[in-house]
Every structure is written in structure tokens, then in C-alpha cells.
Design a protein around this motif. Structure first.
Motif, short mmCIF file in Angstrom:
data_model
loop_
_atom_site.label_atom_id
_atom_site.label_comp_id
_atom_site.label_asym_id
_atom_site.label_seq_id
_atom_site.Cartn_x
_atom_site.Cartn_y
_atom_site.Cartn_z
N ALA A 34 29.83 28.95 25.83
CA ALA A 34 29.27 27.76 25.16
C ALA A 34 30.04 26.50 25.58
O ALA A 34 29.46 25.43 25.78
CB ALA A 34 29.32 27.95 23.64
N GLY A 235 24.25 27.19 27.56
CA GLY A 235 24.19 26.87 26.14
C GLY A 235 23.17 27.74 25.43
O GLY A 235 23.44 28.29 24.36
N ALA A 238 24.33 31.33 25.24
CA ALA A 238 25.32 31.52 24.18
C ALA A 238 24.65 31.51 22.81
O ALA A 238 24.98 32.31 21.94
CB ALA A 238 26.38 30.42 24.26
#
Lengths: 523, 329
Positions: A34, A235, A238
Motif C-alpha cells: 500500500a 493500491g 492492497a
């Protein structure tokens, strides 16, 4: 409570450290991914569909696996026959099979060109259509029925023989035994067994896609692949991984909420005799369940063996080198599993209450991790410090150990709790503490589950492709990776040989370690 | 005494090795496998380069790019070999690659004018079938759609597999706005979708499906390596989508000359003559001896379909939605 009166000793820090390591492995890698992500997109409609489908199929698969495991485990618990120990080991085999091999075996039985279709053809029926939700369920039951059976069987074996003796003395019929002994035991064991199978099915991906028959069967793990490979959107990968953790945590909380401790009290480990189950009807019923489960689980295995025999001679030397590497990784992984699981289970048991549960929860976390995200995170964390390729095998051993931890805790936890309940007060009054108590009281009673844990984690590690696929160099490929490599080079015969070797080594490892687990099976 | 002599020899060898520059080439796993092109190419290049060529396998083509994106400017790679044209736009976008500055004649069905990436082999996607089981294979997507429902194909998921992505773009290139309709028509024939090529091809060989998405060169493997001439690729009227595999060198490499000489070597006979029967693709520059015997039996599509790198990247999400919706019906 007695256990609270004891000093906490070294066990709690060790257990907490083990839990922290697993937490770091799961959430630390997720955070690394992330952290590295640039601003990515949120979840799309397709992601939500994947989440819904994942929950749906996992709940159904786990429910079905556990429901079918109850009669099979009961039959194994109350029958003695020649080859019972061997059957228990063999029935465990599908669970430790690499997915790709298991699917090949299932298709040889249930596929369009499989045995069932061939048998139906003269009748003008078929071919059988295995692809769809039913195919996914069939495969998940195939892979998870063995584990569910083993976990439930341990519950049965944990009922002291004295309870059955008393039941017989009181003239209990089979119905009374079910009501007074078996249902309370199942209330203790089933939620955990359901949870573990549910977690496995949540992260299942290749099976679901292959047997689900198309993009409708998209799971969260596949959505993570999409985010990662298609868009390099770390992103979103994650975020999806976090959702996968969330789904698993919710399931774990639900399982905890419905678990009721059994409380069978202590026993003297006398030989078990089941007077209540001597009727011919019950014997036939048990024989039928064992026969059906045996056919369902063992025929695909036999087909894998048959296909592999011809390929054994075709295997290049690299396969043997890979097999040796896998063996070492498996043994290290098994040792690490026990090294993590034992302090974790002891500490959770010692702490009790919410803190103990939280610690156990941390230990269960790895199974909910996305291998893709965990591997990527590990890569991101290691790369600045050291060449990740050089660490591929040690990392694989540790990650595999973390993946086996939930099963280990599941197997150790109840027995440990039971040991404390039944022998704790006596040990306290004798002033047995620390290492002496562990050696004289706890470990002997943990022998069966410990053997199971060692065998299971070694075998699982043997068959797992896991995170190694992400950064292992083919020069240090493990056996499953080598198997994929052979298939990817059209060499399907040699791959079938490698699959047979893998099956034999996994089962062999499992069998050797699990002997401890079967030591009491004769009683 | 033998021992000191051996010791000197060993020491000599290690110092020689330590002095040698190392060229690190990232590639996909199957390239470096014992039976892949890697070992032969390593030997051949080390004979001429005075260097230590080190191949590093990193999953498949897409995983290779992801690995590079994760490593960024700190990458240890000098050369990256094994991306395809569906990935080159994203690869160029990383800013990690240098221009190759090489002029060469390629035996490709399409023109090549990329100044950053050089092709080393190529192939056409195709549906492969067994002539004894399916003598009359459909010769277009529309004929496949019109075939009885029990004619089944097995394909790969574009989200996890390179050939799967190729098929998705194939339909898009051939049918454009009609792609959703084609996918909906194909849906009853799609037995299942697998994670990767291996699973799908294995299912086809086991008789689970009548056809499998693979390459026009797949039958050459069965013919040359196994002496089995029953496998064939079905020529499709719409043309066939191509996969062109490329290599490029990393701008920040500490071995720019070696990397450049590797790219030159890549187009020479010593490299190209290994490709056909180890990677089972067409060499980008046909070696002097021509293609191995058996390759003349393969189909040669009349129309080669391929999107320009940037175009493929732009179309991907839309094409994926069409694929998913069409097959979910």
C-alpha cells in the motif's frame, strides 16, 4: 482460575513474539504494498461481484465439506478394521495435493472425458458437465473433506473412553450418545473446522476459475491479479487484500461466537470400546460412508498415480534436484511451524479470555493473506536490503510455515485446553511448572496433534507454490514450480511423473510424522 | 603434490570469474528452464563476450514487467528479455529503458520501428485441435459460434495469462465494436477459463476440450519432439493475432556496452537458431539454415493482426469488460 494463579513464565513472551511475526508477515507486507502504491482506483462493480461470489462459494464449500465430514469422522472414530491407519493417511492426501494436480485427478474422474462420463456413454447419457458452481463445490469438498474429517475426528478421539463406558453402563442407545456426547463435542469442534475450510476456500483461485467455467467464477484473489498485472494498481491490490482479511476476520468472529467448550472432563486413556455402535445397521451405515468417501477421494489419486507412472522415466534430472530442495524447505517449514505454533498455543491457553483469543487470531491470519500481495510486499521489503532471489528458499519456508499455522493451532488448541482442564489442577497441586510441566504433562498429551501438525505442515509446504513463484529463480525451483515449468514446455508426461513424485513425497512426509498421530488410533 | 596444483587452478578460476564483468538478463521462467533456450544461449554468448551471463527468471512476461516496476531505478537488470508488445507501452512508461540504436532486417509479418525494444521471436495465437478427434475444425470465430454446442474450447483468463490477453485482443482486433456479440456467441462453446496456458493445454491433451487457445507453432512441438502429427492449428479467416516478444536494455546499467552487444548477439544466428525448437516460436531473424524441418507443415495465416503498443493499452479495460460480460451470460 488455576492457570491464572501461575506465573506467566517465558511462554507468553515467546507466544506473543510468534504472533507478532505472523502479523508482520501478513499486515507488514500489505502495508509495504500500500505504501508503494500511487493513487489508484477504488473498487469497481466487477470487484464487488468478485467479493460476493467469493463469500458465497466459500461458505457453501465449507458448509458442505464439514457436513460430509461428520459421518465420515464418526465412522472412523467408532470402527476398528485392518488398514484403518493407512486409510486415515490416504484420505488426507487430497488436502496436501497441489491444486493443479488435484484438478487433473478430478477431471480424470468427473470430466467430459473422465471415467464417469465414459461409464454413462453406453447408456446414451452424458458427458457429465462438471463446470459451474457445482464443480467448484465438488473440488472444494475433494480438497477440504480430508482436513475437516481429521479435525472432527480429533474431537471424537478427545472424548475420554470412560464417557462411552459410562454411557454403556447407563444403557445409552445410539441416539442418547449423539445427544449427550457427540452433539456437545461437535459444538466445540465444528465452528473451528468450518472456519478453517472457509478460509482456505476464500483464497482459492485457480480451482474456482478452472471448474467454475468462466468469468462469473471470479474470486477476490483473481481481482487482485487483475489489479496487479493488468493495471499495476498496487493500491487496489492492497485494498482487495485487506477486504479478504476482513471477510476472514468476520468469519472467525462468527465461529468464535458459536463455539461452546465441551467439558468432558478427564479420562485415563483407557482403550476405547463403543458398545453403543454395535448394531448391524450402524455398521453398514459407517461402512457405506467410508466406502463412498474412500472412492471419492482415492479414485482421483489413483488416476494421478496411473498417469504419472509412464512419466517417471521422462523426468529430467532437474526434477530430482527440485525435489531435494523441496524436501529441505518442507522439513524446515515443519520445524518452524511447530516452533511458532507451540508457544502461540501455549500462550493463548495461558492467557485465556479475550487476549488468548486475539493471539490465536493473529496466528490464523496468514491463511487469509493473498500470496500475490504477500510475495510482492516481501519483495518490496527485502529488495533494498538484500537480493530477494538469494533468500527465496528461506522465505518460502517461513511463509509456508505461517500458512500452516492455522491448522496447527486448530489441532493443538483444543487438546491443550482439554489437558489444562483435566490435568491442570493435579499438576498445580504437585507444583509442576515451566519446562517440567511441559515435558511431563503437556507434551505427552500433545503427541498426536504434534505429529499431525509436523506432517501436515511438511506436506503442505511440499506442495505449495506460494510466494516462491514471484521471485524464485528457476535455478532454485521447488518441485511444484518445476512441475509448472514442465507443463509450460508441453512436457505433460514428464509433468505427470513429477506430480506423482510430489504426491509420493508429500504423503510420505505426512505419514512419517503423523505416525505419532496414529499411535492412539488403535485405542 | 597434486593438492596445491588443484588449489591454484581453482583459485585461478575464481579470480578469473571475479574479474569478468557480469551481465544480468531478466527474463521469464520458461526461457531459463533446462529445456528452454537459456542454457544454450548462455554458453554461446559467454564464448564471445568474455563475461558471465546471468539469466534471472521472474515468472511470466507480465510478472517480469511487474518485477521491474517494483524494483524501479535500483534494478539489477542490464537487459530485460521477454516482454511482448502488449506490455511495451507500460515498459517504456517506466523510463528505465534505453534506445537500442540497432538497424536490422526482421522476418516479421509486420513492420518494426520501435527504437527502444527489439523483437527476438514471434508467433500467432491459434486454436489447436486434434485432427483425429476433430477432423473439420471451424475456420473462423463465426463458424465456431455456429458449430453445435458440444464443440468445446478451453481458453485462458486475460487477467492472469498472456495467451488469454492475446485472445481478448484478437477478437477486438478482428471485430472491433462487434466484439461483445462475438463473446456472447462463443460463451456456449467455452468449456472453461483457466488461470494459465499450462492448465488449458493439459486439459486439451487429456481430451477434456476439442480445441485450446495456443499458438500456430504448438503442433511443431508434437511433430518434432514427439513424432506426433495429429495436432493442428485451425486457420481463421479473420486473421490471427500476433505475439511479438522483445528485449530492451536498461539505461542505468553499469554494463552498457555488454548489454548492447547482447542485443546485437540476440539477432545473430547463434541466438536465433536456438529459438524455434526450444521456445517453440518463430525466430525474429530467420537463421542461415532456415527453420527446422517440420515447421513447413504449420499454417501461415494470411492476415496478421496486432495492435500498436499504446493502442493495446488503451483498449484493454474496455475489451476486458466486453469479455467478462459476454462470457458471463
Amino acid at each position: 482460575m488455576a492457570r491464572r494463579a501461575q506465573p506467566l513464565g517465558a511462554v507468553v513472551p515467546a507466544g506473543v513474539a510468534a504472533g507478532a511475526l505472523v502479523l508482520a508477515l501478513c499486515l507488514g507486507t500489505l502495508a509495504a504494498v500500500a505504501w508503494r502504491a500511487e493513487a489508484g482506483g477504488g473498487l469497481g462493480a466487477a470487484d464487488w461481484a468478485a467479493i460476493r461470489f467469493t463469500l458465497f462459494q466459500a461458505a457453501l464449500s465449507a458448509g458442505l465439506s464439514c457436513a460430509l465430514a461428520i459421518p465420515v469422522a464418526r465412522a472412523l472414530a467408532r470402527r476398528q478394521f485392518a488398514g484403518r491407519g493407512l486409510l486415515i493417511t490416504l484420505l488426507g492426501a487430497p488436502f496436501i495435493l497441489p491444486v493443479i494436480v488435484g484438478v487433473v485427478g478430478l477431471l480424470a474422474l468427473f470430466g467430459r472425458n473422465g471415467m464417469v462420463s465414459a461409464a454413462l456413454a453406453p447408456l446414451g447419457l452424458g458427458p457429465v458437465d462438471i463446470y459451474g458452481l457445482h464443480g467448484v463445490l465438488l473440488a472444494h469438498v475433494f480438497f477440504n473433506l480430508p482436513l475437516a474429517t481429521r479435525l472432527i475426528l480429533q474431537g471424537w478421539l478427545a472424548i475420554p473412553a470412560e464417557r462411552f463406558r459410562l454411557a454403556a453402563a447407563l444403557g445409552f442407545g445410539p441416539g442418547d450418545v449423539v445427544r449427550r456426547l457427540e452433539v456437545p463435542m461437535l459444538r466445540e469442534v465444528l465452528p473451528g473446522a468450518f472456519l478453517v475450510t472457509f478460509l482456505i476456500c476464500v483464497t482459492s483461485f485457480a480451482v474456482v476459475l478452472t471448474l467454475g467455467g468462466g468469468p462469473r467464477a471470479t474470486t477476490v484473489e483473481l481481482a487482485i491479479y487483475h489489479a496487479f498485472r493488468f493495471e499495476f494498481d498496487l493500491g487496489r491490490a492492497a485494498l482487495l487484500s485487506l477486504i479478504q482479511f476482513g471477510m476472514c476476520a468476520a468469519a472467525a468472529l462468527m465461529a468464535l461466537a458459536v463455539t461452546v467448550p465441551g467439558g468432558f472432563g478427564a479420562g485415563l486413556d483407557r482403550p476405547l470400546k463403543r458398545w453403543d455402535a454395535d448394531h448391524l445397521g450402524l455398521r453398514m451405515q459407517d461402512a457405506a460412508w467410508l466406502g463412498l468417501a474412500g472412492l471419492f477421494l482415492l479414485v482421483p489419486l489413483a488416476l494421478i498415480v496411473l498417469r504419472g507412472l509412464a512419466g517417471l522415466a521422462e523426468m529430467p534430472a532437474a526434477v530430482y534436484a527440485a525435489a531435494l530442495r523441496s524436501l529441505v524447505v518442507a522439513l524446515v517449514s515443519a520445524a518452524v511451524t511447530v516452533g511458532l505454533a507451540l508457544p502461540l498455543a501455549l500462550a493463548a491457553n495461558r492467557l485465556g479470555g479475550l487476549r488468548g483469543t486475539a493471539l490465536q487470531g493473529a496466528g490464523m491470519l496468514a491463511i487469509a493473506a493473498s500470496p500475490l500481495v504477500m510475495g510482492t510486499g516481501l519483495f518490496l521489503l527485502l529488495f533494498p536490503v538484500v537480493d530477494p532471489v538469494a533468500l527465496a528458499l528461506p522465505v518460502t519456508a517461513v511463509v509456508n510455515a505461517a500458512m500452516s499455522l492455522p491448522f496447527a493451532l486448530r489441532a493443538l488448541g483444543p487438546v491443550l485446553a482439554e489437558t489444562e482442564r483435566s490435568h491442570g489442577r493435579l499438576a498445580d497441586s504437585l507444583g509442576l511448572h515451566g519446562y517440567t510441566r511441559l515435558r511431563l504433562v503437556t507434551l505427552p498429551r500433545l503427541r498426536r496433534p504434534l505429529g499431525f501438525v509436523l506432517g501436515l505442515s511438511a506436506a503442505l509446504s511440499m506442495g505449495d507454490l506460494g510466494v516462491i513463484a514471484l521471485f524464485a529463480d528457476p535455478a532454485q525451483a521447488t518441485l511444484p514450480l518445476q512441475l509448472y515449468g514442465l507443463m509450460g514446455a508441453y512436457r505433460m508426461e514428464a509433468a505427470a511423473g513429477a506430480a506423482l513424485l510430489l504426491l509420493a513425497l508429500s504423503l510420505g512426509l505426512f505419514w512419517i510424522f503423523d505416525r505419532g498421530g496414529r499411535a492412539n488410533a488403535a485405542v | 603434490m597434486k593438492f596445491p596444483i588443484i588449489a591454484t587452478a581453482v583459485l585461478g578460476a575464481t579470480t578469473a570469474l571475479a574479474d569478468m564483468p557480469v551481465l544480468t538478463v531478466y527474463t521469464y521462467d520458461s526461457f531459463v528452464a533446462d529445456w528452454g533456450p537459456g542454457p544454450q544461449i548462455e554458453t554461446a554468448f559467454e564464448e564471445v563476450c568474455g563475461c558471465d551471463l546471468k539469466f534471472v527468471g521472474a515468472g511470466d512476461g507480465a510478472a517480469l514487467l511487474a518485477r521491474l516496476q517494483l524494483e524501479g531505478v535500483r534494478t539489477r537488470a542490464d537487459v530485460v528479455l521477454g516482454l511482448d508488445t502488449n506490455l511495451t507501452a507500460a515498459a517504456a512508461g517506466t523510463g528505465l529503458f534505453a534506445k537500442h540504436g540497432i538497424e536490422a532486417e526482421f522476418n516479421l509479418p509486420v513492420d518494426w520501428d520501435d527504437d527502444m525494444f527489439l523483437p527476438f521471436d514471434w508467433g500467432y495465437f491459434a486454436f489447436v485441435h486434434d485432427k483425429t478427434r476433430l477432423p473439420d475444425a471451424p475456420d473462423s470465430f463465426e463458424e465456431l459460434i455456429a458449430a453445435p454446442d458440444d464443440l468445446k474450447v478451453v481458453i485462458q483468463d486475460p487477467r492472469s495469462s498472456t495467451p488469454g490477453l492475446g485472445l481478448m485482443l484478437w477478437v477486438k482486433a478482428a471485430y472491433g465494436a462487434r466484439a461483445p456479440e462475438i463473446w456472447a456467441g462463443l460463451a456456449p462453446h467455452v468449456l472453461t477459463v483457466t488461470k494459465g496456458w499450462s492448465e488449458a493445454y493439459g486439459m486439451f491433451l487429456d481430451g477434456e476440450a476439442d480445441m485450446v487457445l495456443s499458438y500456430t507453432t504448438s503442433p511443431a512441438y508434437h511433430l518434432i519432439a514427439e513424432g506426433d502429427d495429429t495436432k493442428a492449428a485451425a486457420p481463421f479467416d479473420e486473421g490471427h493475432y500476433m505475439q511479438i516478444e522483445v528485449a530492451g536494455r536498461i539505461a542505468s546499467s553499469e554494463q552498457p556496452e555488454l548489454a548492447q552487444s547482447f542485443l546485437n548477439f540476440m539477432l545473430s544466428d547463434a541466438f536465433q537458431s536456438v529459438i524455434a525448437t526450444t521456445n517453440w516460436m518463430y525466430p525474429a531473424v530467420t537463421p542461415e539454415g532456415g527453420l527446422p524441418r517440420g515447421f513447413e507443415t504449420l499454417i501461415t495465416p494470411e492476415t496478421a493482426l496486432i495492435f500498436a503498443p499504446g493502442e493495446a493499452a488503451k483498449l484493454r479495460e474496455e475489451a476486458l469488460a466486453e469479455w467478462r460480460d459476454g462470457l458471463s451470460r
